[in-house]
Design an enzyme around this catalytic site. Sequence first.
Site, short mmCIF file in Angstrom:
data_model
loop_
_atom_site.label_atom_id
_atom_site.label_comp_id
_atom_site.label_asym_id
_atom_site.label_seq_id
_atom_site.Cartn_x
_atom_site.Cartn_y
_atom_site.Cartn_z
N CYS A 45 33.55 42.62 41.15
CA CYS A 45 32.45 42.93 40.24
C CYS A 45 31.98 44.38 40.36
O CYS A 45 31.51 44.98 39.39
CB CYS A 45 31.27 41.98 40.50
SG CYS A 45 31.68 40.24 40.22
N CYS B 88 38.18 40.59 37.00
CA CYS B 88 37.40 39.34 36.88
C CYS B 88 38.33 38.15 37.11
O CYS B 88 38.53 37.30 36.24
CB CYS B 88 36.73 39.26 35.51
SG CYS B 88 35.44 37.99 35.38
N CYS C 131 33.87 46.57 37.91
CA CYS C 131 34.05 46.06 36.55
C CYS C 131 33.20 46.87 35.57
O CYS C 131 32.01 47.09 35.81
CB CYS C 131 33.66 44.59 36.48
SG CYS C 131 33.86 43.88 34.83
N GLU D 264 53.35 37.92 23.04
CA GLU D 264 52.19 37.02 23.04
C GLU D 264 52.62 35.58 23.33
O GLU D 264 51.94 34.86 24.06
CB GLU D 264 51.46 37.09 21.69
CG GLU D 264 50.67 38.36 21.48
CD GLU D 264 49.57 38.54 22.51
OE1 GLU D 264 48.90 37.55 22.87
OE2 GLU D 264 49.38 39.68 22.98
#
Length: 315
Positions: free
Chosen positions: A189, A182, A192, A33
Amino acid sequence: MNKTPLILWYEKHGRHDLPWRTTTNAYHIYLSEIMLQQTQVKTVLERFYFQFLDKFPTLESLSSASVDDVLKAWEGLGYYTRARNIHKTAQLVKNKLPQTPEELLALPGIGPSTANAIACFAFGINVPILDGNVKRILYRYYKTKVANDKELWQLSTKLFKPNFNFAYEHNQALMDIGSSICTRTNPKCEICPLNGKCLGQSSPLEYPTKKAKKKKEVRERYLVIYTCNHQVALFKNESNLLKGLWSFAQYSDELNESEYIYKGELKHEYSHISLRARVYTKEVEQKKFDFWFDEESLQNIALSKADHKALALLS
């Protein structure tokens, strides 16, 4: 509870083979992370994640290392404050990371989204995240042009609620969609899983409103590599940008070039600074400076990319 299209998409298309997704080791997940805060997955995987864990396999080994060794292992990854912060964190937590977002948030270099991500991915706590990719999805999904972080957290929580019992899959799916579908430009799109309810899919590039691009400061410098008996002089950097790394001497005032040997020019881009440096060498007496390094010892210390470029001009 029925699985939403987002969760079903993740089960089929998610990046399940990423090493920090195939482990429950909290330290490994925490490290990923932090590394991924400012760096692409490909770069982290190919050059840094495994190499860092080879050198520091546990939080305990990281906490007992010197900050110089940690910076050397981080060399080339950039944003070196991250390396100093994970070293501080390792020394604070005594070989065991806390589990709640609130406790994680109190550690150096961990913001709200990173705290939630670690709590969710390492400890199974059901909380949403709000990294850069997720923000872009939220702007488009809710057809929002401008929002502050408080408003974005509210939207993130709203999108999260139907997937509360699948928090891990929900958050990982959003990061994968932001990375591959995205995207900032050319969003896909039509494939998605959120397109059934996405309000902004007809004109996704309108969301969010683009911020005016800040012009980088152009920093012109004279970089001098002082030499003596096949050694070079280096100086410990104390500025926030490269704090803790070793550097060659840099000057903003023009040099009397007749006293130096010109070696060439280098350019290097930082996040908000464009460095332009003319590189010179000068032979001096060793007593003039405190720290000298030969070719072998240079391999064991952390230098910035700009200083590596200068060293390449020397050789």
